[in-house]
Design a protein around this motif. Sequence first.
Motif, short mmCIF file in Angstrom:
data_model
loop_
_atom_site.label_atom_id
_atom_site.label_comp_id
_atom_site.label_asym_id
_atom_site.label_seq_id
_atom_site.Cartn_x
_atom_site.Cartn_y
_atom_site.Cartn_z
N GLU A 514 0.83 -1.21 0.00
CA GLU A 514 0.00 0.00 0.00
C GLU A 514 0.86 1.26 0.00
OE1 GLU A 514 -2.47 -0.39 3.42
OE2 GLU A 514 -4.03 -1.53 2.37
N HIS A 518 0.78 4.12 -2.98
CA HIS A 518 0.34 5.49 -2.68
C HIS A 518 1.53 6.41 -2.38
CE1 HIS A 518 -3.31 3.10 -2.01
NE2 HIS A 518 -3.99 4.22 -2.31
N VAL A 538 2.21 5.57 5.67
CA VAL A 538 0.98 4.78 5.81
C VAL A 538 0.88 4.29 7.25
CG1 VAL A 538 -0.24 2.71 5.06
CG2 VAL A 538 1.07 4.06 3.41
N ASN A 581 -4.49 6.97 7.17
CA ASN A 581 -5.31 5.78 6.97
C ASN A 581 -5.80 5.77 5.53
OD1 ASN A 581 -7.18 3.74 6.99
ND2 ASN A 581 -8.57 4.70 8.46
N LEU A 582 -5.18 5.00 4.70
CA LEU A 582 -5.46 5.04 3.27
C LEU A 582 -6.87 4.57 2.93
CD1 LEU A 582 -2.08 3.67 1.86
CD2 LEU A 582 -2.82 6.05 2.06
N LYS A 583 -7.53 3.90 3.85
CA LYS A 583 -8.88 3.41 3.57
C LYS A 583 -9.96 4.40 4.01
CE LYS A 583 -7.86 -1.55 3.81
NZ LYS A 583 -6.39 -1.46 3.90
N VAL A 587 -9.20 10.56 3.05
CA VAL A 587 -7.87 10.38 2.45
C VAL A 587 -8.01 9.91 0.99
CG1 VAL A 587 -5.68 9.13 2.61
CG2 VAL A 587 -6.85 9.89 4.70
N GLU A 588 -9.00 9.05 0.73
CA GLU A 588 -9.23 8.60 -0.65
C GLU A 588 -9.63 9.77 -1.54
OE1 GLU A 588 -12.21 5.63 -0.14
OE2 GLU A 588 -10.77 3.99 0.15
N ASP A 591 -6.68 11.95 -2.39
CA ASP A 591 -5.82 11.35 -3.41
C ASP A 591 -6.28 11.71 -4.82
OD1 ASP A 591 -3.71 9.90 -4.32
OD2 ASP A 591 -4.64 7.94 -4.06
#
Length: 637
Positions: A514, A518, A538, A581-583, A587-588, A591
């Motif tokens: 991940e 990212h 991350v 927290n990429l999920k 944050v999504e 991006d």
Amino acid sequence: MTVDAHKETLEFQAEVSQVLNLVIRSLYSNKEIFLRELISNASDAAEKLRFEALTDDAFYEGDSNLRIRVSVDKERRTVTIEDNGIGMSRQEVTETIGTIASSGTKKFLEALGNKSDDSASQSQLIGQFGVGFYSAFIVADKVTLETRRAGLGAEHGVRWESTGEGAYSIETIEKPTRGTSITLHLNEEEDEFLESYRLRSIISKFSDHISIPIEMLKEQYGAEEKEDEEKAEPEWEQVNKGTALWMRNKSDITAEEYNEFYKHIAHDFEDPLDQVHNRVEGTNEYTSLLYIPSRAPFDLWERDQKHGVKLYVRRVFIMDEAEKLMPHYLRFVKGVVDSDDLPLNVSRELLQHNKKIDTIRTASTKRILGLLEKMAKDEPEKYQKFWKEFGRVMKEGPAEDFANKERIAGLLRFASTKSEGKDETVSLDQYLERMQEKQEKIYYITADSYAAARHSPHLEVFKTKDVEVLLLTDRVDEWLVSHLTEYKGKPLQSVAKGQLDLGDMEDKETLEKEAEEHKGLLERVKTALGDDVKDVRVSSRLTESPACLVADEHDMGANLQRVLKQLGQDAPQTKPILELNLKHPLVEKMDQEPDEDRFADLSRVLLDQATLAEGGQLEDPASFVHRLNKLMLSLSA
């Protein structure tokens, strides 16, 4: 020689007036306590004279027979407690009785004010503070004190008098004998204390153990005997046993006697929580009787707080607060140590480097720790009471007492994520028993409040994996974990420092993948935040929050920086690491954000939110509000 009758009337210090008002309103649980307190003070005065006379027997002024006398004058309605101890100078009278020279006075009065509807609690608090002299005003509407310090001439006597209503008079008098007499002019309703048998029963109940003889006039019965008594010189007789309690066999001492002796040496009004009594024979012979109080004193955290046990040598009192006999983290322990081997002229300087003292200190420390271990095992509710009063002090132990670090650690208690509330605590041994199968570390978090620790985003992954985390919220906890780095082979690990390593409980390959996927997002955020962060990476900690701050492995944590600043100390400025927290949907969305200015605002808001979430303060709150408002308006546009 004539005496210049220098007499003046002075007002009590404001705090003394408040204490007097509380005492006069009969806050003590029972009135007879006044006699115990005044006799206890007289005993201390006699022992202090004996100590000073070790180096100069001129202090005895030709009379080395120390004693305390209690007498009654029914016609004048007075009770007098007189001793031939060290006595006081005029300055000492003013400083001791006209003021309360204690840095804890204000806190003491505030605590009393908070318990204005609970007389029992107020009584306990007064007992803690040790204002025993003022107990005289429970039964007296006027108190007269006459005293002269040993070694001063007869012309240096002092008379102090007060009705306890805000002022007192003090004058110089002629007093041929050293020591102090306190005369209580009894209130009208206190006739019971004019009866000799009543006073004798109080002495027997509260003061039997005092080693200084307590004397009262011998009573005669029948008409002929009374007539003979009037013609003869008054005959005094000892009414207490006068045997040092700690020298008696444990089997011959009742629980009540142990408790009353504690109240005498500690000037406390509550029973102790527990005690340990030992006689050691061999190359270093001594007896120790050590107590754990039920309640912490007000000055426990004051720098000038006096602590330590009383030191005796062959039943001769040597010094109060012999702090070398007990480590600092056990400064709440009260009691006596009586050595058969130390010299009578032992001084505080000699105590610094004395092998016998070191041996006594080591053994006494182990006895107290053993007493606490037994209490924790057999009487957990009682130990919880101890922990509530003295837990923070015990946390100083691992740093101070390396030899007993593991034993002290076993006595520590902490709130945890599996506790119902901050008052429900867990030991490190209980934590080890509840560890997950593949868990290799003891996890903890430090914060400035229980709520901040309990709701920290750093705990999210631990909740998901059902891993217990200790919640450390006392200032001293930062000091503790810097010295207690492992327990029974398991390292202690902050959940807010370094790269989180859950061992076999996490999927490292997925995290690395991940991070690589990212990499562009992480670099954009780091560029937007510039020098305000050390790195952006991350997170393996977060499951619900978008971001959190962590300290690098060897950097000072944010909570420790705040603690040092609160204490007025300089803290090194270290930059935090921002973890994402990429999920998380926010944050999504970031991006996918093409506008760099908007992206920078989102990055700043994430950093500020993460700072607030861990209890920190923003350097520029107005800018945070401005950015947040701007982002909210853009959403509605």
